[in-house]
Design a protein around this motif. Structure first.
Motif, PDB file in Angstrom:
ATOM      1  N   ASP A 829      44.512  42.135  50.477  1.00 15.81           N
ATOM      2  CA  ASP A 829      44.355  42.366  49.043  1.00 15.81           C
ATOM      3  C   ASP A 829      43.137  41.593  48.560  1.00 15.81           C
ATOM      4  O   ASP A 829      43.104  40.364  48.655  1.00 15.81           O
ATOM      5  CB  ASP A 829      45.614  41.875  48.323  1.00 15.81           C
ATOM      6  CG  ASP A 829      45.538  42.057  46.815  1.00 15.81           C
ATOM      7  OD1 ASP A 829      44.558  42.664  46.337  1.00 15.81           O
ATOM      8  OD2 ASP A 829      46.455  41.604  46.124  1.00 15.81           O
ATOM      9  N   PRO A 830      42.099  42.273  48.037  1.00  8.48           N
ATOM     10  CA  PRO A 830      40.905  41.538  47.589  1.00  8.48           C
ATOM     11  C   PRO A 830      41.143  40.714  46.330  1.00  8.48           C
ATOM     12  O   PRO A 830      40.380  39.810  46.029  1.00  8.48           O
ATOM     13  CB  PRO A 830      39.884  42.657  47.330  1.00  8.48           C
ATOM     14  CG  PRO A 830      40.717  43.857  47.041  1.00  8.48           C
ATOM     15  CD  PRO A 830      41.950  43.729  47.887  1.00  8.48           C
ATOM     16  N   GLY A 831      42.192  41.052  45.579  1.00  6.06           N
ATOM     17  CA  GLY A 831      42.451  40.344  44.333  1.00  6.06           C
ATOM     18  C   GLY A 831      41.584  40.852  43.196  1.00  6.06           C
ATOM     19  O   GLY A 831      40.765  41.768  43.352  1.00  6.06           O
ATOM     20  N   ALA A 832      41.766  40.258  42.024  1.00  6.93           N
ATOM     21  CA  ALA A 832      41.018  40.671  40.840  1.00  6.93           C
ATOM     22  C   ALA A 832      39.527  40.499  41.061  1.00  6.93           C
ATOM     23  O   ALA A 832      39.080  39.491  41.623  1.00  6.93           O
ATOM     24  CB  ALA A 832      41.467  39.848  39.634  1.00  6.93           C
ATOM     25  N   THR A 833      38.744  41.477  40.621  1.00  4.55           N
ATOM     26  CA  THR A 833      37.298  41.451  40.840  1.00  4.55           C
ATOM     27  C   THR A 833      36.655  40.294  40.080  1.00  4.55           C
ATOM     28  O   THR A 833      36.885  40.105  38.886  1.00  4.55           O
ATOM     29  CB  THR A 833      36.662  42.773  40.398  1.00  4.55           C
ATOM     30  OG1 THR A 833      37.193  43.823  41.203  1.00  4.55           O
ATOM     31  CG2 THR A 833      35.150  42.732  40.553  1.00  4.55           C
ATOM     32  N   VAL A 834      35.865  39.506  40.785  1.00  6.02           N
ATOM     33  CA  VAL A 834      35.083  38.436  40.181  1.00  6.02           C
ATOM     34  C   VAL A 834      33.611  38.837  40.120  1.00  6.02           C
ATOM     35  O   VAL A 834      32.963  38.732  39.076  1.00  6.02           O
ATOM     36  CB  VAL A 834      35.250  37.121  40.970  1.00  6.02           C
ATOM     37  CG1 VAL A 834      34.313  36.036  40.424  1.00  6.02           C
ATOM     38  CG2 VAL A 834      36.701  36.655  40.924  1.00  6.02           C
ATOM     39  N   CYS A 835      33.079  39.326  41.237  1.00  5.62           N
ATOM     40  CA  CYS A 835      31.674  39.755  41.303  1.00  5.62           C
ATOM     41  C   CYS A 835      31.622  41.276  41.237  1.00  5.62           C
ATOM     42  O   CYS A 835      31.988  41.956  42.206  1.00  5.62           O
ATOM     43  CB  CYS A 835      31.026  39.254  42.580  1.00  5.62           C
ATOM     44  SG  CYS A 835      29.341  39.867  42.817  1.00  5.62           S
ATOM     45  N   ALA A 836      31.199  41.813  40.103  1.00  5.97           N
ATOM     46  CA  ALA A 836      31.120  43.267  39.950  1.00  5.97           C
ATOM     47  C   ALA A 836      29.923  43.846  40.693  1.00  5.97           C
ATOM     48  O   ALA A 836      29.952  45.012  41.101  1.00  5.97           O
ATOM     49  CB  ALA A 836      31.051  43.642  38.476  1.00  5.97           C
ATOM     50  N   CYS A 837      28.866  43.064  40.861  1.00  6.40           N
ATOM     51  CA  CYS A 837      27.682  43.590  41.539  1.00  6.40           C
ATOM     52  C   CYS A 837      28.018  44.024  42.961  1.00  6.40           C
ATOM     53  O   CYS A 837      27.552  45.064  43.435  1.00  6.40           O
ATOM     54  CB  CYS A 837      26.582  42.537  41.561  1.00  6.40           C
ATOM     55  SG  CYS A 837      25.898  42.137  39.934  1.00  6.40           S
TER      56      CYS A 837
END
Length: 891
Positions: A829-837
């Motif tokens: 599970d990558p988890g909530a996105t922090v880096c959108a780029c």
């Protein structure tokens, strides 16, 4: 001259492919981008390393531009009263209605409301038509909402609307003060320039003045949690301190500045405590500013969007003028604008109280000069209606024909519900836009399909006076036309064809540049008349340049040696006094509401919402509230808050955070009837305005808050577009379809039936369910040929599932295991996105920190790419790093 349609775009070799050099359509930084069509309607985007604004940097929004050019919601043909029409009929009707209204009720019975996202050439012809040929000044712009106070402050102090400095001053300063600016999220590329400057020069100090602790605060050596509206009190204290400690530049003042005694008397009479800061905090700031010669003070909406915004601007300018810290490298006040062409609009007179090229509508000589240049039949003798007053006039029936171009005031104006009703009830409303699917477009009598970024051709001006080209890369879709062409076609039908017989943006630019020469001869700052004979080919190849560009005056900074634009050539210090915000907290509405932007979205999301990755960081509107206030109100984390004001009501997700002060709350302003109809935050904002600039006070309305009584919360996703009917919903795109957050007071009697209705599914979709009536919980997945086409997860509390995992599964093969809402061991599970780029999630980052023993943000970037592009996620990366490496005390 060559025909504009046959000119080759300026091309550059990027990784072996020909790319068109153009300019980003988002904030006022004005970044250069290189765009290559991908052959499927999208673009591959890279940063332009040669552009002076960004030198190879891009933010998350700019990086994702290639994902936003799809045609799925585009308006492709004119519409009259909801029915498709041809251009001839639509233009005939618009021209006839405006002409008839003017004949019957006079020129001030019509109005244009335009946009800082228009190109300068579009802006120019709109301003020319309204002021020179209709004969009214009733043309205003959504830039009124973002930087009008700065314009008014500049004009009071300098005699004209001049930005003195350049971006490179951030790198050359020894102290950068960021006031009313969340630079990290709102102008990420400038923020990264500042980060790099601080790394290169460890002696560089950064002060962040903001009621809320933001991502920008993480860079600051000093964060000052100022009281809303407290800026004048703080900068007045600074002016008095500068005088008391002998820091005034007496020679500069004597030669170039008037008004010191009056300004200083007002400053001494003000109470520094009105800033809301402690004596120690104030003293630290005053000493740092006074003792540092090279100071840049960057300010943005926290200063401008205020009922005392112009006074705030002048309080800042007073300190720079009184010390001569202006116009020299590493010094000066710096207004950063919120829109890509807010500056271009200022330059062509797109505001109701200005003429083109910084000429003054209230100056008879200036009016006569423009009238003669345009050979215009009529010119207004005074200002028109500013945005708030303009829509009040629409509401009251004084404006009977309204043309809205490239903006969404039914969402973005204060008292948005009232504005929407006014537009709906107007006798005749025209909207030119890319899409019919906005809150404003749905209210129009006539819709005109316009081209957008990557299809348009023209110029924009960024916050440092740099004029750059936006170039067409993709063909105009359907029957869409350029805004300048639409305006000229209407002008011709109104009988003004000779003055609007332009055939290309280059031709408009040449006329505009020639008019700037008239302004230059009248002693004004904006003069690009050296370009008035620019050929079409040279216009096409035009490189970014800073104005002015006339004779020996070429770009650079202003005012180091004086040369102000008042009649005596001197600047003015203004006597200003602290005024509290217009809305006063009371027992009924005790909380102060601050509004603003989030990192990855833009305005009302008509563009950014098309990119799935830009919605992964923050996918719904929220209310940021202090833990103690949340506890007093009974608000749980991730619950829904009902927020009301005298103007409206919204529902927002609760985010409990110590980054806001007690008694204050924050909510972003991006969500609309398309994305979260209950989250239209500007419906709460009171239409209090600055008496000089007309700019609304969007950061200090008062509200009441209480918990929404929700029986259930839900998370839904589907391969197809769906429109929830729950009390609260907010939806966003995923790579395989759509997702939505839900909450409702009423429980469904049949969960499966309710879910099929929500998603528009028939019996062909097989349901896999796990329903627990006793606990009010339900999980349902719908499969077609073994692939997940829709799912609903619901329960009596906010639903805890892996949203990134589920969004990635939509459209893929799945079985009953999907009901767990979390991936199995074989799929992390990558988890909530922090880096959108680079689409990097929180879990991935934490695991890398642990397993690879990462100890710095730079190491995270090297390992995962996170934070290595725009850098706006670096504060979050630093927080994750700190949390992961903080030792836990033994019990």
């Amino acid at each position: 001259m060559m025909d504009g349609a046959t000119r080759p775009a300026k091309l550059l070799q990027v990784e072996g492919r020909l790319a068109t050099c153009t300019t980003c359509p988002y904030c006022g930084v004005g970044c250069g981008v290189n765009a290559v069509p991908d052959g499927m309607g999208g673009l591959t985007i890279t940063a332009d390393k040669t552009h002076p604004a960004n030198a190879g940097r891009l933010c998350s929004k700019g990086t994702a531009l290639g994902e936003t050019t799809g045609l799925e919601d585009r308006l492709l043909t004119p519409r009259i009263h909801g029915r498709e029409a041809n251009w001839s009929d639509a233009l005939d009707l618009v021209a006839a209605k405006f002409r008839e209204t003017i004949e019957k009720h006079g020129p001030d019975s019509v109005a244009f409301y335009v946009s800082g996202q228009l190109l300068t050439e579009d802006y120019y012809v709109a301003n020319k038509l309204m002021k020179g040929f209709i004969g009214s000044a009733n043309i205003d712009t959504n830039s009124r909402l973002c930087m009008a106070s700065s314009v008014a402050g500049h004009r009071r102090a300098f005699g004209t609307d001049t930005v003195p400095g350049l971006y490179e001053d951030l790198e050359q300063a020894d102290l950068v003060v960021l006031t009313g600016s969340n630079l990290a999220w709102c102008h990420p590329v400038l923020f990264q320039r500042l980060v790099a400057a601080k790394k290169a020069n460890p002696a560089l100090k950064v002060v962040n003045i903001d009621p809320r602790r933001t991502a920008t605060s993480e860079l600051a050596d000093l964060h000052l949690a100022i009281a809303p509206g407290g800026d004048v009190a703080l900068f007045n204290a600074l002016l008095a301190h500068l005088a008391d400690t002998g820091r005034l530049e007496r020679a500069y003042i004597a030669a170039h500045v008037n008004g010191l005694d009056e300004a200083l008397a007002a400053a001494r009479a003000d109470d520094p405590a009105a800033s809301g800061l402690s004596e120690e905090e104030i003293a630290t700031f005053l000493t740092l500013w006074a003792s540092t010669e090279r100071v840049v003070t960057v300010y943005s909406q926290g200063v401008n969007q205020s009922s005392s915004g112009t006074d705030k601007v002048n309080a800042i300018l007073n300190c720079h003028l009184a010390t001569g810290r202006i116009g020299r490298p590493g010094t000066g006040p710096f207004s950063v604008t919120g829109q890509p062409n807010a500056m271009g609009g200022r330059e062509v007179g797109g505001l109701a109280n200005m003429l083109a090229c910084h000429l003054d509508i209230e100056n008879a000589e200036h009016r006569a000069a423009v009238k003669e240049f345009w050979d215009a039949p009529a010119m207004p003798e005074g200002p028109g209606l500013k945005a708030v007053d303009l829509f009040r006039a629409v509401e009251e029936g004084r404006i009977k024909a309204l043309w809205i171009i490239c903006t969404n005031p039914a969402v973005s104006m204060p008292e948005a519900d009232r504005v929407a009703t006014a537009i709906k009830d107007c006798e005749f409303t025209v909207v030119s836009d890319l899409t019919a699917e906005t809150d404003t477009a749905r209210l129009a009598d006539v819709l005109l399909p316009a081209t957008g970024w990557a299809e348009k051709d023209g110029t924009v001006t960024n916050s440092e006076r740099c004029i750059s080209r936006q170039r067409a890369i993709l063909p105009a879709p359907g029957a869409a036309r350029h805004d300048w062409r639409i305006i000229c076609d209407v002008a011709e039908r109104m009988g003004f064809g000779a003055a609007f017989d332009f055939t290309s943006p280059a031709e408009i630019f040449r006329e505009y540049a020639a008019l700037s020469g008239v302004a230059g001869r009248l002693g004004l700052d904006f003069d690009i008349s050296d370009l008035s004979d620019l050929s079409d080919r040279d216009y096409d190849a035009l490189e970014p340049f800073h104005w002015p560009r006339a004779g020996t005056r070429q770009g650079g900074r202003f005012f180091a040696e004086g040369g102000f634009y008042h009649a005596d050539g001197k600047a003015r210090l203004l006597a200003v006094t602290h005024r509290a915000p217009a809305s006063v907290p009371c027992a009924e509405y005790p909380f102060r509401l601050n509004t603003g932007r989030v990192r990855d979205h833009w305005h009302t999301m008509t563009r950014t919402a098309k990119s799935p990755r830009l919605s992964q960081h923050i996918a719904e509107p929220y209310l940021e509230i202090h833990p103690a206030d949340a506890a007093d109100l009974g608000l749980a984390p991730a619950s829904i808050a009902e927020v009301t004001s005298r103007q409206g009501r919204v529902l927002l997700r609760v985010l409990i955070s110590e980054r806001v002060q007690r008694g204050q709350v924050f909510a972003p302003m991006h969500w609309t009837g398309e994305t979260a109809p209950c989250g239209r935050v500007d419906a709460l904002v009171a239409a209090n305005t600055d008496p000089l600039s007309g700019q609304p006070e969007s950061k200090a309305s008062t509200v009441a808050i209480r918990p929404m009584e929700a029986s259930w919360y839900g998370f839904a996703l589907s391969t197809g577009e769906f429109w929830p009917q729950t009390d609260y919903w907010a939806r966003a795109r995923t790579r395989g379809g759509w997702r939505a957050e839900l909450a409702s007071a009423a429980l469904p009697t049949d969960w499966e039936d309710a879910a099929r209705t929500l998603f528009g599914l028939g019996t062909e979709a097989r349901a896999v369910t796990m329903i627990d009536p006793a606990h009010g919980a339900a999980r349902l997945a719908f499969l077609e040929e073994g692939r997940l086409v829709a799912a609903l997860f619901a329960g009596p509390a906010p639903v805890g599932v892996s949203r990134s995992y589920l969004a990635g599964m939509i459209g893929d093969e799945a079985g009953a295991e999907i009901l767990s809402g979390r991936p199995g061991a074989e799929r992390p599970d990558p988890g909530a996105t922090v880096c959108a780029c680079f689409d990097v999630g929180q879990t991935t980052i934490l695991e890398a920190i642990r397993s690879q023993r990462l100890t710095s943000v730079e190491q995270i970037g090297a390992a995962l790419q996170a934070g290595s592009n725009c850098g706006s996620c670096k504060p979050e990366l630093q927080a994750l790093l700190a949390a992961a490496t903080t030792p836990v005390a033994a019990e």
